[in-house]
Write a protein that holds these residues in place. Structure first.
Motif, mmCIF file in Angstrom:
data_model
loop_
_atom_site.group_PDB
_atom_site.id
_atom_site.type_symbol
_atom_site.label_atom_id
_atom_site.label_comp_id
_atom_site.label_asym_id
_atom_site.label_seq_id
_atom_site.Cartn_x
_atom_site.Cartn_y
_atom_site.Cartn_z
ATOM 1 N N THR A 327 0.895 -1.127 0.104
ATOM 2 C CA THR A 327 0.123 -0.015 -0.135
ATOM 3 C C THR A 327 0.749 1.296 -0.154
ATOM 4 N N HIS A 328 0.747 2.081 -0.948
ATOM 5 C CA HIS A 328 1.415 3.332 -1.035
ATOM 6 C C HIS A 328 0.738 4.498 0.046
ATOM 7 N N VAL A 329 1.357 5.045 0.858
ATOM 8 C CA VAL A 329 0.856 5.979 1.693
ATOM 9 C C VAL A 329 1.553 7.311 1.572
ATOM 10 N N MET A 330 1.003 8.585 1.855
ATOM 11 C CA MET A 330 1.776 9.634 1.936
ATOM 12 C C MET A 330 2.216 10.423 3.365
ATOM 13 N N LEU A 331 3.197 10.420 3.345
ATOM 14 C CA LEU A 331 3.873 11.323 4.717
ATOM 15 C C LEU A 331 3.752 12.785 4.512
ATOM 16 N N GLN A 332 3.209 13.432 5.126
ATOM 17 C CA GLN A 332 3.066 15.006 4.823
ATOM 18 C C GLN A 332 4.193 15.650 5.886
ATOM 19 N N ILE A 333 4.968 16.468 5.241
ATOM 20 C CA ILE A 333 5.747 17.351 5.833
ATOM 21 C C ILE A 333 5.546 18.786 5.821
ATOM 22 N N ASP A 334 5.263 19.459 6.445
ATOM 23 C CA ASP A 334 5.078 21.087 6.480
ATOM 24 C C ASP A 334 6.077 21.838 7.216
ATOM 25 N N LEU A 335 6.687 23.099 6.481
ATOM 26 C CA LEU A 335 7.453 23.716 6.944
ATOM 27 C C LEU A 335 6.902 25.113 7.283
ATOM 28 N N TYR A 336 6.747 25.742 8.597
ATOM 29 C CA TYR A 336 6.329 26.911 8.828
ATOM 30 C C TYR A 336 7.250 27.937 9.209
ATOM 31 N N LEU A 337 7.101 29.238 9.040
ATOM 32 C CA LEU A 337 8.047 30.404 9.309
ATOM 33 C C LEU A 337 7.207 31.536 9.823
ATOM 34 N N SER A 338 7.583 32.208 10.610
ATOM 35 C CA SER A 338 6.927 33.700 10.979
ATOM 36 C C SER A 338 7.370 34.531 10.206
ATOM 37 N N PHE A 339 6.310 35.713 9.944
ATOM 38 C CA PHE A 339 6.705 36.670 9.157
ATOM 39 C C PHE A 339 7.734 37.572 9.822
ATOM 40 N N PRO A 340 8.486 38.422 8.765
ATOM 41 C CA PRO A 340 9.429 39.513 9.420
ATOM 42 C C PRO A 340 8.693 40.259 10.604
ATOM 43 N N LEU A 341 9.618 40.874 11.385
ATOM 44 C CA LEU A 341 9.029 41.651 12.546
ATOM 45 C C LEU A 341 8.708 43.219 11.735
ATOM 46 N N GLN A 342 7.517 43.295 11.468
ATOM 47 C CA GLN A 342 7.126 44.649 10.557
ATOM 48 C C GLN A 342 5.667 44.653 10.614
ATOM 49 N N GLU A 343 5.069 45.662 10.266
ATOM 50 C CA GLU A 343 3.712 45.849 10.134
ATOM 51 C C GLU A 343 2.999 45.188 9.103
ATOM 52 N N SER A 344 1.942 44.653 9.283
ATOM 53 C CA SER A 344 1.213 43.771 8.172
ATOM 54 C C SER A 344 0.982 44.602 6.923
ATOM 55 N N VAL A 345 0.909 44.143 5.798
ATOM 56 C CA VAL A 345 0.806 44.862 4.590
ATOM 57 C C VAL A 345 -0.842 45.177 4.622
ATOM 58 N N THR A 346 -1.790 44.254 4.881
ATOM 59 C CA THR A 346 -3.286 44.368 4.960
ATOM 60 C C THR A 346 -3.654 44.746 6.218
ATOM 61 N N GLU A 347 -3.074 44.464 7.371
ATOM 62 C CA GLU A 347 -3.530 45.084 8.597
ATOM 63 C C GLU A 347 -2.390 45.659 9.423
ATOM 64 N N PRO A 348 -2.432 47.038 9.181
ATOM 65 C CA PRO A 348 -1.287 47.619 10.039
ATOM 66 C C PRO A 348 -1.374 47.592 11.524
ATOM 67 N N GLY A 349 -0.406 47.079 12.185
ATOM 68 C CA GLY A 349 -0.310 46.981 13.491
ATOM 69 C C GLY A 349 -0.509 45.563 13.903
ATOM 70 N N PRO A 351 0.196 41.623 14.974
ATOM 71 C CA PRO A 351 1.219 40.777 15.217
ATOM 72 C C PRO A 351 1.816 40.008 14.267
ATOM 73 N N SER A 352 2.827 39.333 14.501
ATOM 74 C CA SER A 352 3.690 38.460 13.488
ATOM 75 C C SER A 352 2.736 37.179 13.495
ATOM 76 N N GLU A 353 2.657 36.665 12.278
ATOM 77 C CA GLU A 353 2.025 35.356 11.921
ATOM 78 C C GLU A 353 3.108 34.301 11.595
ATOM 79 N N ILE A 354 2.594 32.971 11.669
ATOM 80 C CA ILE A 354 3.366 31.970 11.059
ATOM 81 C C ILE A 354 2.520 31.510 9.751
ATOM 82 N N CYS A 355 3.311 31.296 8.529
ATOM 83 C CA CYS A 355 2.678 31.057 7.400
ATOM 84 C C CYS A 355 3.426 29.672 7.118
ATOM 85 N N LEU A 356 2.608 29.252 6.344
ATOM 86 C CA LEU A 356 3.367 27.774 5.538
ATOM 87 C C LEU A 356 4.091 28.115 4.315
ATOM 88 N N VAL A 357 5.293 27.910 4.273
ATOM 89 C CA VAL A 357 6.294 28.226 3.200
ATOM 90 C C VAL A 357 6.639 27.042 2.517
#
Length: 935
Positions: A327-349, A351-357
Motif C-alpha cells: 500500500t502506498h501512503v503519503m507522509l506529509q511534511i509542512d514547514l512553517y516560518l513566522s513573518f518578518p518583524l514589521q507591520e502587516s501589509v493588509t492590517e497595520p499593527g 502581530p507577526s504570524e506563522i505561514c506555511l512556506v
C-alpha cells in the motif's frame, strides 16, 4: 378608353361616345321591366326610383420613347504632382526665471532612467512575502530641461506603502547631458501569498520592478523610463534532501536549509520561529512525537539555524502490524516560518504570524519482510513502485490455480538482492542462491533507488551470481522488462558469462580442459554433461595449419568452423568460440606463470611449429535454462482474465474481484517459467484418480497451461536438433537402452524428462494430455517445410527426421505397452498422430506453428502477439556462435563494469539503511526507521 377618346378628338359627338361606352360595357339602352320586386322593396329588380351606381375609370396616354445618349467626356491627361517642400522651421524653448533671466533650449526636457538598486528591509539578502524592499541609488540622465517628479511602482507582488516613503524627488536642476544619483529611496511592500504553496515544490516567484516619473502639477508620465529589474521572491528557509525508505516506510528524514544571511529560529537574534509538522495516516501507522508518544502528527521546532547552513531533523515512524502490504501512503511534511518583524501589509499593527512556506508529500510503500519458505516454488522480486493489485493477482494465481507458494523480496527494502550481513560476515549471500531449482519473477517497474536515481531490476542483477543460479536449475521471468533496453543485453550476458579476458585465458584453463583436437574435446564434453554437474568451463584447442592453407592458418576461419562443428553435434548447448593469437597467448603465459624459467614457459610456442595460436571455447548455459522476458502491459483485463476453474466449493465461493485477476498471457508465461521437472511432475501426478480428484491438484486452467508449455518446449527442442546438418545427414543413434536414455537427456532433455519419469514405469492409466503431447511429438519429426519434402524425395537415404521419428516411435511404443494400451490402441494412437500432420495442407504441415496457434488461442491473443510479446533465451542466443577477440574483450568488460557498479550502489544503499533501521524487540512491529542525513 383610349380609342374612344381618340374618336372624340377626331370629331365624334358626346352622344356617340356614350353609346359606344355603353356598348362596350354592356349597358342597357332602354328600361327593362322587372317582374319582381325592385331594390327599393328588398328585391333584386330595378325600378325608376333606384339610385344609379357611379363608375370611375382612369385613362392614361402611352409614354413616349427615350431620347439618344449624350457624347462621353474626355479623360484627364495632365498628371497631378505634390507641391514643393517648404523651408525647415525651428523652435526655441525659453525658460524665464523669477529674476527675469532666461535660458533658451532647442528641445524639451528628456529624462532617461539609467539604473537603480534594490535592497531588502531586514538585510538577509532574501526578498520574501510580507516584508518591504527599498529602491535606492536611482541614476537618471537629462538630455534636455530639468524638472521635478515623484517615482512609484505597483505590480502584482508589489504594493505601495501608505506614506511619502513610496516616492522621491529629483534635485531642482539637472544640467543637460549630466547623470545624477538620487539620495532618496522608494519603499515598496511585497504582498503576502494568498494561496498555500504547491505540494512538493518550494515557493519561488519572480516579478519585474520598475519606476515611473510623473510631473505633479501636470499629472503627466514621462517617457524613457524603460529600465527595470527582476526580483526573486522566496522564503529564506526550505526543506532539502529527504532520506527515507521508499519501501516499508518506517522512517523519514528531512533537512532544513537557511538560505538567508542571518540566523533563524526562536532563540536567534531575529526571533523568527521555524517549525516542522510531520503527519502520517493513522490507519497505517504513527510517528514518535517530542514527548515520546506515538501520535498521528509530530511538531518539531528549530531553536537556532545559522545563516547559509542546514540543520537535520530526524523522525521515527512505526507501521501498524496489520497494515496492508504494497500500500502506498503519503507522509506529509509542512514547514512553517513566522513573518518578518514589521507591520502587516493588509492590517497595520497586526502581530507577526506563522505561514506555511513549503509542503512535501513522501510516497512510501508498505512492504512485507522476506521469509524463506522451503516449499515455495516462486520468488517475486518487487520494488518500491510495485502495485498492490499486481502482487495480489500474481499471488492469487500461484496459490489458487497452481496450488504453489510464493515468497517475496522487495529490492528497495533490502537495498539490493543480498541478505543483510550478519555479525562477522564479510560478504552477504545473494538471495538468488537460496532459490536454486525454483522460479524467480522480476517485476519490471522503474523506481527511484537512493542516490543513483531511477533504476529498473536489470540494473541490480549480478551476471555471475544469476547465471550460476540458472545453471543449477533456477528459472528467470522478467515480467514487463522487455521494453527496457538493457534486458536483452543482460540475458545475453547471463547465457554466456565470460569469466576472463581472452588474453588471460591461460589463468582459467586447467590442464584437463586443454585438448589437441575437436573430437577429443567433444567426447569429453558429452561425458561430463551426462555424469558430471553442470558448470561454466573454458576449453582450448591449438590452431594447426592445414595442407591447403600453405602453413598460414586463419584463426577466425578455424573458430567459425569449430562453432559449426559444435552446433551440429551439440545443438542443445551454447558455446562461444574465439581465436587467440600465438604471440598474445605466449606472452600472457610469461606474465601469469611464476617460479619457472623463461625457457619452460616458452617451449610450447617454439617446439610445435604447426601450432598457430589457440581456439578458446567457452561452454555457456544450455537451452534448457529458462529465461523469459515479456513486454510491459496492463495486468488486468475484464475480457481476458484467468478465473478460478476449481470445481470444489465453486458454489460456496464468491468470484474473485477483477483487480485480482491475471490475464491469460502472463498466466501462461508464469507457468512456462517453472522448471521442466516441476511441470512434468504436475503433468504426471495431477491426473491420477481423475481430474481434480485431489485437493492439492492444480486447476484445469493451470494444467492446460503446463501441457501447452511442455508441448512448445519439446517441439522447439526437436526443431533445434533437426535444424541443420552436413552430408550425409545421419544420426548416430545408440543401440543399447541405457545409451539411448543418455542420448535423449543430451539432445532432447525435456522429452527425456517426461519419458523417464518414475510414474512412466507404473502400469496405470496414461493421462490424456500426455497422450496428445506424444502424438504432437511424433508429428514434429515429419517434414515441416516444402524443402524437407523435396529433400526426402531426392535423397531417400540418410534422413535425420525419419531416423528420429522411428527412434521416438520405438520409445513411445514401449511406454504405451507398459500402460493399459493394447496393440489396437497403439495403432489408433499412431493414426491420430498422423492426422495431426499433412504434407499437402500448409496449415497442418508445420507442427510448431500449429502448437503456437493452440497456445495463442488459450492466451486469448493472436499468434503474432503471442510470439512477439515475449522473448526467451533461446530466441536471444539461439545457438553456438563465434566472435572476435575485440567482441570477447568488450563483453567481459561490460560484465565487470556491471558487477562493480552493482557493488558500489548496493553498498551505498546498505550504509543508508544502516543509519535508518532500528532493531525492535516486538515481532509484531516490522521495522522502525530513523532517517538521518548529513549536513
Amino acid at each position: 378608353m383610349a380609342p374612344i377618346r381618340a374618336q372624340v378628338v377626331q370629331g365624334g359627338n358626346l352622344a356617340a361616345v356614350i353609346a359606344e361606352a355603353a356598348r362596350r360595357y354592356g349597358a342597357m339602352r332602354y328600361q327593362r321591366v322587372d317582374p319582381g320586386s325592385c331594390h327599393c322593396s328588398g328585391g333584386s329588380g330595378n325600378c325608376v326610383g333606384c339610385l344609379s351606381t357611379p363608375i370611375h375609370k382612369t385613362f392614361e396616354r402611352v409614354h413616349g420613347l427615350n431620347g439618344r445618349d449624350g457624347t462621353p467626356g474626355t479623360a484627364i491627361t495632365t498628371p497631378l504632382l505634390p507641391g514643393t517642400a517648404g523651408n525647415e522651421g525651428s523652435a526655441t524653448i525659453v525658460v524665464r526665471y523669477h529674476d527675469n533671466t532666461e535660458q533658451h533650449y532647442s528641445s524639451r526636457y528628456r529624462l532617461e532612467l539609467l539604473a537603480f538598486d534594490v535592497e531588502d528591509e531586514n538585510g538577509d539578502g532574501v526578498f520574501e512575502p510580507g516584508e518591504h524592499l527599498f529602491i535606492k541609488r536611482i541614476r537618471i540622465r537629462n538630455n534636455g530641461t530639468p524638472v521635478k517628479m515623484p517615482l512609484q511602482r505597483t505590480k502584482v507582488w508589489f504594493a505601495p506603502v501608505a506614506s511619502n516613503q513610496s516616492q522621491t524627488y529629483l534635485p531642482p536642476s539637472i544640467p543637460a547631458g549630466v547623470s545624477v544619483t538620487l539620495e532618496g529611496s522608494i519603499k515598496v511592500a511585497i504582498r503576502r501569498s494568498d494561496e498555500p504553496p504547491a505540494p512538493g515544490t518550494r515557493f519561488f516567484e519572480q516579478d519585474v520592478l520598475a519606476v515611473k516619473a510623473i510631473m505633479p502639477w501636470l499629472n503627466r508620465e514621462l517617457p524613457l523610463f524603460e529600465f527595470s529589474r527582476s526580483v526573486d521572491i522566496q522564503y529564506p528557509i526550505e526543506l532539502r534532501g529527504f532520506d527515507f525508505l521508499a519501501a516499508l516506510a518506517q522512517g523519514s528524514t528531512n533537512r532544513i536549509y537557511n538560505k538567508s544571511a542571518k540566523p533563524l529560529g526562536s532563540t536567534s537574534h531575529s526571533s523568527r520561529a521555524v517549525e516542522v509538522d510531520i503527519s502520517f495516516p493513522p490507519e497505517h501507522g504513527s510517528v514518535l512525537s517530542s514527548t515520546d508518544e506515538w501520535l498521528n502528527t509530530s511538531l518539531q521546532e528549530v531553536e537556532s539555524l545559522a545563516a547559509t547552513t542546514a540543520s537535520t531533523l530526524q523522525q521515527t515512524l512505526r507501521v501498524h502490524p496489520d497494515a496492508q502490504s504494497y500500500t502506498h501512503v503519503m507522509l506529509q511534511i509542512d514547514l512553517y516560518l513566522s513573518f518578518p518583524l514589521q507591520e502587516s501589509v493588509t492590517e497595520p499593527g497586526a502581530p507577526s504570524e506563522i505561514c506555511l512556506v513549503q509542503r512535501n508529500f513522501l510516497r512510501i510503500q508498505i512492504s512485507p519482510h522476506h521469509t524463506f519458505n522451503p516449499s515455495a516454488a516462486y520468488l517475486l522480486v518487487t520494488n518500491p513502485q510495485t502495485k498492490r493489485h499486481r502482487v495480489q493477482a500474481l499471488q492469487s494465481f500461484i496459490n489458487n490455480e497452481l496450488k504453489m507458494n510464493m515468497d517475496q523480496w522487495n529490492i528497495g527494502l533490502y537495498g539490493g538482492l543480498q541478505y543483510r550481513a550478519e555479525e562477522g560476515e564479510l560478504s552477504p549471500s545473494n538471495v538468488m542462491s537460496t532459490y536454486q531449482g525454483r522460479t524467480i519473477i522480476f517485476d519490471g517497474d522503474r523506481f527511484e533507488f537512493f542516490k543513483p536515481g531511477e533504476r529498473s531490476i536489470t540494473h541490480f542483477l549480478d551476471v555471475r551470481a544469476l547465471s550460476e543460479a540458472s545453471l543449477n536449475g533456477t528459472s528467470c521471468l522478467f515480467l514487463g522488462c522487455l521494453n527496457d533496453g538493457a534486458c536483452i543485453g543482460l540475458i545475453t550476458s547471463l547465457l554466456n558469462p565470460i569469466p576472463c579476458r581472452l588474453s588471460h585465458v591461460l589463468e582459467h584453463v586447467k590442464e584437463s580442459a586443454t585438448f589437441s583436437s575437436e573430437s577429443e574435446m567433444l567426447k569429453s564434453i558429452i561425458q561430463t554433461k551426462l555424469v558430471g554437474s553442470p558448470s561454466f568451463t573454458v576449453y582450448t584447442i591449438p590452431v594447426r595449419a592445414r595442407w591447403y592453407q600453405l602453413g598460414k592458418p586463419r584463426g577466425k576461419a578455424e573458430a567459425k568452423r569449430l562453432a559449426n562443428y559444435l552446433r551440429q553435434n551439440l545443438p542443445q548447448e551454447r558455446f562461444l568460440v574465439a581465436a587467440s593469437e600465438t604471440e598474445a597467448f605466449c606472452s600472457n603465459s610469461h606474465e601469469l606463470i611464476s617460479g619457472e624459467s623463461e625457457q619452460a614457459y616458452r617451449e610450447p610456442c617454439v617446439e610445435d611449429s604447426s601450432q598457430h595460436g589457440n581456439l578458446v571455447v567457452f561452454h555457456g548455459s544450455p537451452h534448457q535454462v529458462s529465461m523469459i522476458a515479456t513486454e510491459q502491459q496492463s495486468l488486468m483485463s475484464n475480457n481476458a482474465a484467468v478465473q478460478p476453474s476449481n470445481a470444489a466449493n465453486e458454489e460456496n465461493r464468491d468470484p474473485p474481484p477483477t483487480m485480482t485477476s491475471l490475464n491469460y498471457f502472463e498466466a501462461f508465461v508464469i507457468v512456462k517459467s517453472l522448471p521442466v521437472l516441476r511441470r512434468v511432475d504436475t503433468l504426471w501426478i495431477n491426473d491420477i484418480g481423475g481430474p481434480m480428484a485431489r485437493q492439492s491438484a492444480c486447476s484445469e486452467n493451470a494444467y492446460n497451461a503446463i501441457y501447452l508449455s511442455l508441448l512448445i518446449d519439446i517441439s522447439y527442442e526437436i526443431r533445434t536438433f533437426l535444424h541443420k546438418a552436413t552430408w550425409p545427414n545421419k544420426i548416430s543413434l545408440p543401440k543399447k537402452a541405457s545409451d539411448s536414455e543418455r542420448w535423449m537427456r543430451l539432445h532432447i532433455p525435456t522429452l527425456a524428462t517426461l519419458l523417464q519419469h518414475p510414474q512412466a514405469n507404473k502400469p496405470d492409466t496414461l493421462p490424456r494430455q500426455i497422450v496428445e503431447l506424444l502424438q504432437y511429438t511424433v508429428a514434429s519429426c515429419r517434414a515441416q517445410k516444402k524443402r524437407h519434402i523435396v529433400r526426402a524425395a531426392l535423397m531417400p537415404t540418410g534422413q535425420r527426421r525419419d531416423q528420429l521419428r522411428k527412434f521416438l516411435v520405438h520409445k513411445i511404443d514401449s511406454l504405451l505397452s507398459q500402460k493399459t494400451f493394447s496393440k489396437r490402441d497403439i495403432s489408433k494412437f499412431h493414426s491420430e498422430a498422423k492426422d495431426l500432420h499433412s504434407l499437402l495442407h500448409s496449415n497442418k504441415r508445420n507442427t510448431h506453428n500449429v502448437i503456437t496457434g493452440l497456445a495463442s488461442e488459450w492466451t486469448r491473443t493472436s499468434e503474432h502477439t503471442f510470439t512477439h510479446r515475449q522473448k526467451s533465451g533461446a530466441q536471444i542466443v539461439p545457438t553456438t556462435t563465434h566472435c572476435t577477440q575485440l567482441q570477447w574483450e568488450a563483453e567481459w568488460s561490460k560484465i565487470e563494469a556491471s558487477t562493480a557498479r552493482i557493488t558500489a550502489e548496493t553498498d551505498n544503499a546498505r550504509r543508508n539503511l544502516g543509519k535508518m533501521i532500528l532493531d525492535t524487540e516486538s515481532p509484531d512491529v516490522r521495522v522502525e526507521l530513523l532517517a538521518s542525513t548529513p549536513v
